[in-house]
Scaffold this motif. Sequence first.
Motif, PDB file in Angstrom:
ATOM      1  N   LYS A  90       0.762  -0.978  -0.065  1.00  0.00           N
ATOM      2  CA  LYS A  90       0.043  -0.220  -0.083  1.00  0.00           C
ATOM      3  C   LYS A  90       0.625   1.507   0.235  1.00  0.00           C
ATOM      4  CE  LYS A  90      -3.353  -2.395   3.402  1.00  0.00           C
ATOM      5  NZ  LYS A  90      -3.743  -2.569   4.019  1.00  0.00           N
ATOM      6  N   THR A 146       6.893 -14.660   5.064  1.00  0.00           N
ATOM      7  CA  THR A 146       5.881 -13.372   6.993  1.00  0.00           C
ATOM      8  C   THR A 146       6.364 -13.106   7.139  1.00  0.00           C
ATOM      9  OG1 THR A 146       4.293 -15.404   6.777  1.00  0.00           O
ATOM     10  CG2 THR A 146       4.522 -14.162   8.393  1.00  0.00           C
ATOM     11  N   THR A 169       7.716  -9.743   5.487  1.00  0.00           N
ATOM     12  CA  THR A 169       6.300  -9.054   5.923  1.00  0.00           C
ATOM     13  C   THR A 169       6.186  -8.201   7.278  1.00  0.00           C
ATOM     14  OG1 THR A 169       5.201  -9.965   3.986  1.00  0.00           O
ATOM     15  CG2 THR A 169       3.184  -8.350   5.075  1.00  0.00           C
ATOM     16  N   ASN A 170       6.541  -8.593   8.137  1.00  0.00           N
ATOM     17  CA  ASN A 170       6.088  -8.444   9.652  1.00  0.00           C
ATOM     18  C   ASN A 170       7.714  -6.775   9.954  1.00  0.00           C
ATOM     19  OD1 ASN A 170       4.347  -9.919  10.273  1.00  0.00           O
ATOM     20  ND2 ASN A 170       5.223 -11.083  10.856  1.00  0.00           N
ATOM     21  N   ASN A 193       6.105  -3.890   8.072  1.00  0.00           N
ATOM     22  CA  ASN A 193       5.701  -3.125   8.390  1.00  0.00           C
ATOM     23  C   ASN A 193       5.672  -2.397   9.093  1.00  0.00           C
ATOM     24  OD1 ASN A 193       3.567  -4.327   6.364  1.00  0.00           O
ATOM     25  ND2 ASN A 193       3.096  -5.636   7.644  1.00  0.00           N
ATOM     26  N   ASP A 194       6.597  -3.569  10.143  1.00  0.00           N
ATOM     27  CA  ASP A 194       7.854  -2.515  11.714  1.00  0.00           C
ATOM     28  C   ASP A 194       8.090  -1.250  11.184  1.00  0.00           C
ATOM     29  OD1 ASP A 194       6.198  -4.302  13.274  1.00  0.00           O
ATOM     30  OD2 ASP A 194       8.366  -5.925  12.961  1.00  0.00           O
ATOM     31  N   TYR A 254       3.331   0.908  10.211  1.00  0.00           N
ATOM     32  CA  TYR A 254       1.377   0.920   9.372  1.00  0.00           C
ATOM     33  C   TYR A 254       1.567  -0.608   9.040  1.00  0.00           C
ATOM     34  CZ  TYR A 254       1.934   2.701   4.997  1.00  0.00           C
ATOM     35  OH  TYR A 254       2.299   3.294   3.973  1.00  0.00           O
ATOM     36  N   GLU A 255       0.631  -1.138   8.226  1.00  0.00           N
ATOM     37  CA  GLU A 255       0.481  -1.899   7.647  1.00  0.00           C
ATOM     38  C   GLU A 255       0.841  -1.750   6.047  1.00  0.00           C
ATOM     39  OE1 GLU A 255      -1.869  -6.126   8.181  1.00  0.00           O
ATOM     40  OE2 GLU A 255      -3.303  -4.274   7.191  1.00  0.00           O
ATOM     41  N   VAL A 296       0.485  -6.530   3.358  1.00  0.00           N
ATOM     42  CA  VAL A 296      -0.789  -7.461   3.410  1.00  0.00           C
ATOM     43  C   VAL A 296      -0.651  -8.516   2.056  1.00  0.00           C
ATOM     44  CG1 VAL A 296      -2.669  -8.318   3.305  1.00  0.00           C
ATOM     45  CG2 VAL A 296      -2.600  -5.859   4.067  1.00  0.00           C
ATOM     46  N   THR A 297       0.981  -9.634   3.314  1.00  0.00           N
ATOM     47  CA  THR A 297       0.777 -10.976   2.201  1.00  0.00           C
ATOM     48  C   THR A 297      -0.011 -12.235   2.609  1.00  0.00           C
ATOM     49  OG1 THR A 297       3.354 -10.479   2.618  1.00  0.00           O
ATOM     50  CG2 THR A 297       2.648 -12.180   1.749  1.00  0.00           C
TER      51      THR A 297
END
Length: 412
Positions: free
Chosen positions: A223, A300, A303-304, A307-308, A312-313, A316-317
């Motif tokens: 995003k 995974t 992705t995390n 985001n960190d 914010y997010e 999304v996976t």
Amino acid sequence: MISKEHIIKRFVSYVTVDTESDPNSNTTPSTEKQWDLANKLVDELRAIGMQDVSIDKHAYIMATLPSNVDHDVPTIGFISHFDTSPDFTGAHVNPQIIESYDGKDIVLNEAKNIILSPDYFEDLKQYVGQTLITTDGTTLLGADDKAGICEIISAMEYLIKHPEIKHGPIKVGFTPDEEIGRGAHKFDVEKFGADWAYTMDGSQIGELEYENFNAAGAVVKVKGKIVHPGYAKGKLINSMYIATEFINSLPRMETPEHTEGYQGFFHLHNIKGDVEETVLEYIIRDHDKGHFEARKEVMTKLTNELNDQYGYEVIVTEIKDQYFNMLEKIEPVMHIVDIAEEAMKQTGIKPIIKAIRGGTDGAQLSYMGLPCPNIFAGGHNFHGRFEYVPVESMIKATEVICKIAEITAIKA
């Protein structure tokens, strides 16, 4: 055994019917045109004398060749798919017959300068002196897997005409949509009624496979935030740059172009994006179940972490398993592989036992209760304009099917 002319005529009649499947369709079969060949196959199975020929509302075809012995014999099956890959067009296939191949370049299309060359496709050198069926350079051929269908029907026809060859009950099954990963999804294993089966969906002569990748698909949505670029400082977030971070954070050498044998990979096969959103589509593959799970965890974790990093997010996976390594289901019944190996040796073929760097209907069917190794169908360079199949390989595959049936009856 089977005449070359008969095999060629049957095979050509199949590949000239367009059966390309569509991954974006929600129907089964995914394209209406698959019915054209499906209905033709039903008529042909009945014409050669097969019993209990059926086609269901999703175009799954089944038929039976009854036993011709008076003792109990396990019921075996042979399975192939009639759709062709959406990777390259299967419309207006114009097969070319190359008699007594001389080992030199084959001009598929003179006007477009499309050449099938042994300098690039070295496997061609194995087939000097043989009859090859190629494309005209503008379509795929469809040997994947219409060669398998041709071999199965030809073998059944031969066994019917030669009752002196003793065999137990044989089931045949033809499926739609294998090329988009759905070939086994609506296959009725209980109705099929076989103790085990073989997919005739391998490549070069001699291949015998009972290991395949564990497989998953991943959709990564990144995003961003769109702001007028003249006033974007501290506000605009470009999803394409973040997607690039994600791509570059995965192991660059663990991709299809850098791996072989039992090595797994991450494969980015599609990307669509703009400033506001970028979508990455990956496939994840590994033969080893532990390594397979670790690959999913890598995506995974990445992705995390991103985001960190952004607070914010931003990513999304979504990861979905597709199929698993059939080895787990074949090992307890290895005699079915031994029979196929013996059949090849008795027909003068050196077995090439190796792991599939992909998947077949057989992988899914094995987990549905129908152990199902994979046997060569003879073709090369699937899914593209350089696809070809040696007729002699198709004849040998037909012989292997008959010999498997014979050996199974003897060993029962």
